[in-house]
Design a protein around this motif. Structure first.
Motif, PDB file in Angstrom:
ATOM      1  N   UNK A 130     -56.960  30.863  15.690  1.00 13.95           N
ATOM      2  CA  UNK A 130     -57.860  31.122  15.161  1.00 13.95           C
ATOM      3  C   UNK A 130     -58.136  32.025  16.516  1.00 13.95           C
ATOM      4  N   UNK A 131     -58.117  32.605  17.770  1.00 12.85           N
ATOM      5  CA  UNK A 131     -58.078  33.321  18.671  1.00 12.85           C
ATOM      6  C   UNK A 131     -57.114  34.182  18.060  1.00 12.85           C
ATOM      7  N   UNK A 176     -55.244  20.615  15.487  1.00 12.87           N
ATOM      8  CA  UNK A 176     -56.068  20.556  16.067  1.00 12.87           C
ATOM      9  C   UNK A 176     -56.390  21.781  17.139  1.00 12.87           C
ATOM     10  N   UNK A 177     -56.079  21.531  17.765  1.00 12.95           N
ATOM     11  CA  UNK A 177     -56.333  22.385  19.161  1.00 12.95           C
ATOM     12  C   UNK A 177     -55.239  23.679  19.111  1.00 12.95           C
ATOM     13  N   UNK A 178     -54.216  23.547  17.830  1.00 12.31           N
ATOM     14  CA  UNK A 178     -53.487  25.048  17.253  1.00 12.31           C
ATOM     15  C   UNK A 178     -54.439  25.575  16.927  1.00 12.31           C
ATOM     16  N   UNK A 179     -55.556  24.693  16.108  1.00 16.41           N
ATOM     17  CA  UNK A 179     -55.458  25.656  15.360  1.00 16.41           C
ATOM     18  C   UNK A 179     -56.347  26.471  16.173  1.00 16.41           C
ATOM     19  N   UNK A 180     -57.886  25.621  17.413  1.00 17.48           N
ATOM     20  CA  UNK A 180     -58.143  26.542  18.719  1.00 17.48           C
ATOM     21  C   UNK A 180     -57.892  27.396  18.449  1.00 17.48           C
ATOM     22  N   UNK A 181     -56.656  27.655  19.468  1.00 10.21           N
ATOM     23  CA  UNK A 181     -56.077  28.384  19.681  1.00 10.21           C
ATOM     24  C   UNK A 181     -55.663  29.715  19.066  1.00 10.21           C
ATOM     25  N   UNK A 238     -43.276  22.860  17.967  1.00 10.88           N
ATOM     26  CA  UNK A 238     -44.625  23.773  17.790  1.00 10.88           C
ATOM     27  C   UNK A 238     -44.672  23.323  16.045  1.00 10.88           C
ATOM     28  N   UNK A 262     -47.220  30.345  20.925  1.00 16.84           N
ATOM     29  CA  UNK A 262     -47.560  29.904  22.019  1.00 16.84           C
ATOM     30  C   UNK A 262     -45.848  29.871  22.326  1.00 16.84           C
ATOM     31  N   UNK A 275     -46.210  20.756  14.679  1.00 16.04           N
ATOM     32  CA  UNK A 275     -47.553  19.856  15.357  1.00 16.04           C
ATOM     33  C   UNK A 275     -48.201  21.015  13.911  1.00 16.04           C
TER      34      UNK A 275
END
Lengths: 234, 234
Positions: free
Chosen positions: A51-52, A44-49, A21, A131, A24
């Motif tokens: 950010x929140x 990119x997907x980890x960045x989405x998460x 992780x 995560x 990544x």
């Protein structure tokens, strides 16, 4: 390659349960594109998460740190913290740029220092840590590495005095001045209490670690008073 | 007044440690303005916090539920969930409108049913629950009351088939059709596997709780394949 991320974990004082992780979070899409044979995801997907995650923890920090500030001010301050220049500063302070896995083209064109890329890596790291270890761990990480920095970012508070000056001029209620009511606390944790004076009458007070910060907070409190059309404290 | 919020807590199956936080979440600024003598806060700051709580939990849900979707799609889906009409639907489903504390003027002008007000109350409730009981409790609340609803919101997925149709037409690679590869699972938890066929060749697959959902996911997977210029599965 494992050694590099071991070093990073030692540097930040966190051991990931799932080191993949962490890797990544530092993997740019350009690197993944050059390693299509390997099972690998980019950040990119980890960045989405992430950010929140960051948005929530900064919101909570501001909510608790400024119990009197109205929602609009909290939103403005949050936007000033969770913005690309801040994230780049955090990423750089933590030397994250050294660990980014980049494709050759991106590397040659100076991608490693590109602000958007560094901001994304910082957010992806937030997501990976969340995560791997949950919200409390991210909170501790921010408490240790990021929030002390934020507290010193006077830019967050910098426009209250100017805003108040404009308000006083517009309403023709000056002159405006500030006075320091109190200096207290030990030298390493000095606190100042400032008060706004308008036309010789006392208005809002503010507490800060410097005179300037205390004055900014006093200006902010006064703006709230004036815009809510309440009477001055006396 | 306590009885009303006792009823609300029974209804949602949660007992607040600090009932004042719950009340605050349901207190509109217009109510606070009419009770200036009492120590009372309205829900605006809680809404600021709750918005971020909801954003994180929906992000995490989508991240885990759709392990293959790229960041852009996750962002689009999150925006479709965390939007005023959805929040109003959630608030209404939970009868939150009955518990809102409104000022007289706001009440007379129908404020209780105003969408923005209900959306704000839902977010403020998220913030109050988070402060009172932590992130895991909010997650459980969403799992119980909200996510089953979201899973059925086909509007989230509704445009993949249309998007794919447009893509196929643009690239002149039709005809486009769908086939159901498999129906499986017990009656109460039926699953369908759908596959996109373009010009007689198999493309992306999708799994869903209805044929339509499976086809939408298959369309989505195919869009990813086509836009990444990869070869069809065979």
């Amino acid at each position: 390659m494992a050694g590099k991320f071991e070093m990073l974990m030692r540097g930040i004082g966190i051991t990931f349960n799932n080191v993949n992780l962490l890797k990544q979070a530092f993997t740019h899409a350009s690197y993944r594109n050059e390693h299509r044979g390997e099972a690998m995801q980019d950040n990119e997907r980890l960045e989405f998460l992430g950010d929140a995650v960051l948005e929530l923890l900064i919101s909570e920090y501001l909510y608790k740190r400024y119990p009197q500030l109205p929602e609009g001010e909290l939103t403005r301050m949050r936007a000033a913290i969770v913005c690309e220049p801040s994230l780049v500063r955090f990423a750089t302070k933590l030397s994250f740029d050294k660990y980014v896995r980049l494709g050759r083209g991106e590397e040659l064109s100076g991608g490693r220092k590109r602000p958007a890329l560094l901001a994304d890596v910082f957010e992806a790291f937030m997501g990976a840590l969340y995560l791997d270890q949950g919200l409390e761990s991210v909170k501790e990480f921010l408490d240790t590495h990021i929030l002390p920095d934020i507290d010193n970012v006077h830019v967050l508070l910098a426009d209250y005095k100017t805003m108040l000056q404009e308000l006083v001029q517009r309403d023709g209620i000056g002159p405006l001045s500030y006075r320091i009511l109190e200096e207290r606390g030990p030298a390493h944790h000095r606190e100042f209490v400032a008060q706004v004076m308008i036309d010789g009458k006392p208005y809002g007070e503010g507490i800060g670690r410097s005179k300037k910060e205390a004055e900014q907070r006093a200006a902010q409190a006064t703006i709230t008073m004036l815009t809510q059309k309440e009477n001055p404290t006396s």
